[in-house]
Design a protein around this motif. Sequence first.
Motif, PDB file in Angstrom:
ATOM      1  N   ILE A 144      38.827  47.108  45.975  1.00 54.61           N
ATOM      2  CA  ILE A 144      39.236  45.755  45.607  1.00 54.61           C
ATOM      3  C   ILE A 144      38.078  45.125  44.841  1.00 54.61           C
ATOM      4  CG2 ILE A 144      39.876  43.471  46.479  1.00 54.61           C
ATOM      5  CD1 ILE A 144      40.987  44.986  48.985  1.00 54.61           C
ATOM      6  N   ILE A 145      38.387  44.511  43.712  1.00 51.80           N
ATOM      7  CA  ILE A 145      37.353  43.953  42.849  1.00 51.80           C
ATOM      8  C   ILE A 145      37.614  42.460  42.646  1.00 51.80           C
ATOM      9  CG2 ILE A 145      36.288  44.034  40.559  1.00 51.80           C
ATOM     10  CD1 ILE A 145      37.282  46.965  40.410  1.00 51.80           C
ATOM     11  N   GLY A 146      36.560  41.670  42.750  1.00 63.30           N
ATOM     12  CA  GLY A 146      36.610  40.260  42.402  1.00 63.30           C
ATOM     13  C   GLY A 146      35.619  40.008  41.284  1.00 63.30           C
ATOM     14  N   ALA A 147      36.117  39.615  40.108  1.00 66.29           N
ATOM     15  CA  ALA A 147      35.257  39.400  38.941  1.00 66.29           C
ATOM     16  C   ALA A 147      35.432  37.966  38.464  1.00 66.29           C
ATOM     17  CB  ALA A 147      35.609  40.371  37.825  1.00 66.29           C
ATOM     18  N   ARG A 148      34.350  37.211  38.549  1.00 68.41           N
ATOM     19  CA  ARG A 148      34.422  35.788  38.220  1.00 68.41           C
ATOM     20  C   ARG A 148      34.192  35.569  36.727  1.00 68.41           C
ATOM     21  NH1 ARG A 148      32.158  31.342  42.277  1.00 68.41           N
ATOM     22  NH2 ARG A 148      33.304  29.561  41.474  1.00 68.41           N
ATOM     23  N   ARG A 149      34.995  34.710  36.142  1.00 67.59           N
ATOM     24  CA  ARG A 149      34.814  34.283  34.755  1.00 67.59           C
ATOM     25  C   ARG A 149      35.102  32.788  34.709  1.00 67.59           C
ATOM     26  NH1 ARG A 149      37.897  37.356  29.996  1.00 67.59           N
ATOM     27  NH2 ARG A 149      36.241  38.879  30.396  1.00 67.59           N
ATOM     28  N   GLY A 150      34.029  31.986  34.691  1.00 69.26           N
ATOM     29  CA  GLY A 150      34.203  30.544  34.761  1.00 69.26           C
ATOM     30  C   GLY A 150      34.843  30.153  36.083  1.00 69.26           C
ATOM     31  N   GLY A 151      35.906  29.367  36.009  1.00 68.94           N
ATOM     32  CA  GLY A 151      36.594  28.936  37.226  1.00 68.94           C
ATOM     33  C   GLY A 151      37.680  29.875  37.685  1.00 68.94           C
ATOM     34  N   CYS A 152      37.804  31.036  37.036  1.00 68.01           N
ATOM     35  CA  CYS A 152      38.863  31.988  37.368  1.00 68.01           C
ATOM     36  C   CYS A 152      38.258  33.263  37.928  1.00 68.01           C
ATOM     37  CB  CYS A 152      39.692  32.293  36.120  1.00 68.01           C
ATOM     38  SG  CYS A 152      41.070  33.419  36.407  1.00 68.01           S
ATOM     39  N   VAL A 153      38.909  33.817  38.939  1.00 68.19           N
ATOM     40  CA  VAL A 153      38.505  35.105  39.500  1.00 68.19           C
ATOM     41  C   VAL A 153      39.603  36.119  39.194  1.00 68.19           C
ATOM     42  CG1 VAL A 153      37.891  36.391  41.575  1.00 68.19           C
ATOM     43  CG2 VAL A 153      37.213  33.983  41.345  1.00 68.19           C
ATOM     44  N   ARG A 154      39.218  37.194  38.534  1.00 70.67           N
ATOM     45  CA  ARG A 154      40.155  38.291  38.300  1.00 70.67           C
ATOM     46  C   ARG A 154      40.085  39.217  39.508  1.00 70.67           C
ATOM     47  NH1 ARG A 154      37.963  40.311  32.703  1.00 70.67           N
ATOM     48  NH2 ARG A 154      36.036  39.856  33.808  1.00 70.67           N
ATOM     49  N   LEU A 178      44.585  40.919  49.863  1.00 76.05           N
ATOM     50  CA  LEU A 178      44.489  42.352  49.574  1.00 76.05           C
ATOM     51  C   LEU A 178      43.566  43.048  50.569  1.00 76.05           C
ATOM     52  CD1 LEU A 178      44.249  42.655  45.668  1.00 76.05           C
ATOM     53  CD2 LEU A 178      46.096  43.479  47.135  1.00 76.05           C
ATOM     54  N   ALA A 179      42.452  42.399  50.897  1.00 72.88           N
ATOM     55  CA  ALA A 179      41.517  42.979  51.857  1.00 72.88           C
ATOM     56  C   ALA A 179      42.158  43.138  53.231  1.00 72.88           C
ATOM     57  CB  ALA A 179      40.268  42.108  51.952  1.00 72.88           C
ATOM     58  N   GLN A 180      43.001  42.180  53.617  1.00 76.41           N
ATOM     59  CA  GLN A 180      43.691  42.276  54.902  1.00 76.41           C
ATOM     60  C   GLN A 180      44.727  43.393  54.888  1.00 76.41           C
ATOM     61  OE1 GLN A 180      45.113  38.236  55.090  1.00 76.41           O
ATOM     62  NE2 GLN A 180      43.308  37.491  56.193  1.00 76.41           N
ATOM     63  N   ALA A 181      45.366  43.583  53.742  1.00 83.29           N
ATOM     64  CA  ALA A 181      46.406  44.611  53.642  1.00 83.29           C
ATOM     65  C   ALA A 181      45.816  46.010  53.519  1.00 83.29           C
ATOM     66  CB  ALA A 181      47.300  44.326  52.433  1.00 83.29           C
ATOM     67  N   HIS A 182      44.583  46.110  53.030  1.00 86.93           N
ATOM     68  CA  HIS A 182      43.944  47.411  52.826  1.00 86.93           C
ATOM     69  C   HIS A 182      42.591  47.385  53.547  1.00 86.93           C
ATOM     70  CE1 HIS A 182      46.946  48.422  49.742  1.00 86.93           C
ATOM     71  NE2 HIS A 182      46.806  47.175  49.333  1.00 86.93           N
ATOM     72  N   GLY A 183      42.670  47.557  54.840  1.00 89.23           N
ATOM     73  CA  GLY A 183      41.508  47.353  55.694  1.00 89.23           C
ATOM     74  C   GLY A 183      40.352  48.307  55.448  1.00 89.23           C
ATOM     75  N   ARG A 184      40.591  49.443  54.813  1.00 91.32           N
ATOM     76  CA  ARG A 184      39.527  50.408  54.568  1.00 91.32           C
ATOM     77  C   ARG A 184      39.004  50.364  53.139  1.00 91.32           C
ATOM     78  NH1 ARG A 184      41.452  55.923  57.781  1.00 91.32           N
ATOM     79  NH2 ARG A 184      41.656  54.964  59.847  1.00 91.32           N
TER      80      ARG A 184
END
Length: 283
Positions: free
Chosen positions: A3-13, A122-128
């Motif tokens: 799972i990836i969180g990529a910040r761009r300004g006020g938006c997180v992809r 997503l993290a809750q749904a894919h615990g590993r």
Amino acid sequence: MVIIGARRGGCVRVALAAQGELAEYYLWRPAAPDGVNDLYTGRVDAVLPALAGCFVALGPDLSGFLPDSAGGRGQSVGTYLTVRVTRSPQGGKGPRLAVQPGVAPGESPGLIKRGPGPLIELAQAHGRAEILVDDYELMASLRPALEGRLRHQADAFAPFEDEAAALAEPTAALPHGARLHITPAPAATLLDIDAAAASAMAPLALNQSLIPALCRQIVLRNLSGALLIDFAGLKSAQRAKLAEPLKAALALDPLKPRLLGFSHHGFAELTRPRIRPALHELT
């Protein structure tokens, strides 16, 4: 799975990647969340038997619809109750609600608690799954919910930049040189397959081979509601042969869309639950 969180300004992809390929993709604006899974104290303002539900005030300028099937049956005007947002406001309509048991309502309509947002869900749904984040401030905000699972990686989203950018376009490349044209409308979204460079292939074999990539585009773009698929160059007698491969591909979708059949015009008709706004509504 990552799972990836990529910040761009006020938006997180937010991306779910499996075997080096995008599997799910969301745009998340923490300062302006879509509202999914928010908890509210609500007040029943109108009971509408003809619509099988009731309208619930959530605050001075916000109301939502509570279906009878989600706890609206038997409610009366003026009742206070705790509700959860099950579908974000979209298409000019307010949020869809469900009664949340076990949480006492407050004294007036208003927000009780924000939903976790797509990354934590997503993290809750894919615990590993490993969770990679490219921004330390974002990591700090996620740490209370995901302590011990976060790792900083500045270039985590880099392998998916080009594909994510392509998702903002109304066309998509499919295998064998075919193209997918996506036309959203308020009542339905049309997905038109153009054989293009693949026109030399037998139509049935071509369309069968395109189904996995087609369904992947539906997931990545979060297309929902009524979906009409116009397959390329099929005779009416051949359409039924696409039903089982299409059902098998749809079964892999986390929202479990349903194939309703083929229309007289030859469209495959799907229904996919509306929860978060489609990607094209956010871009």
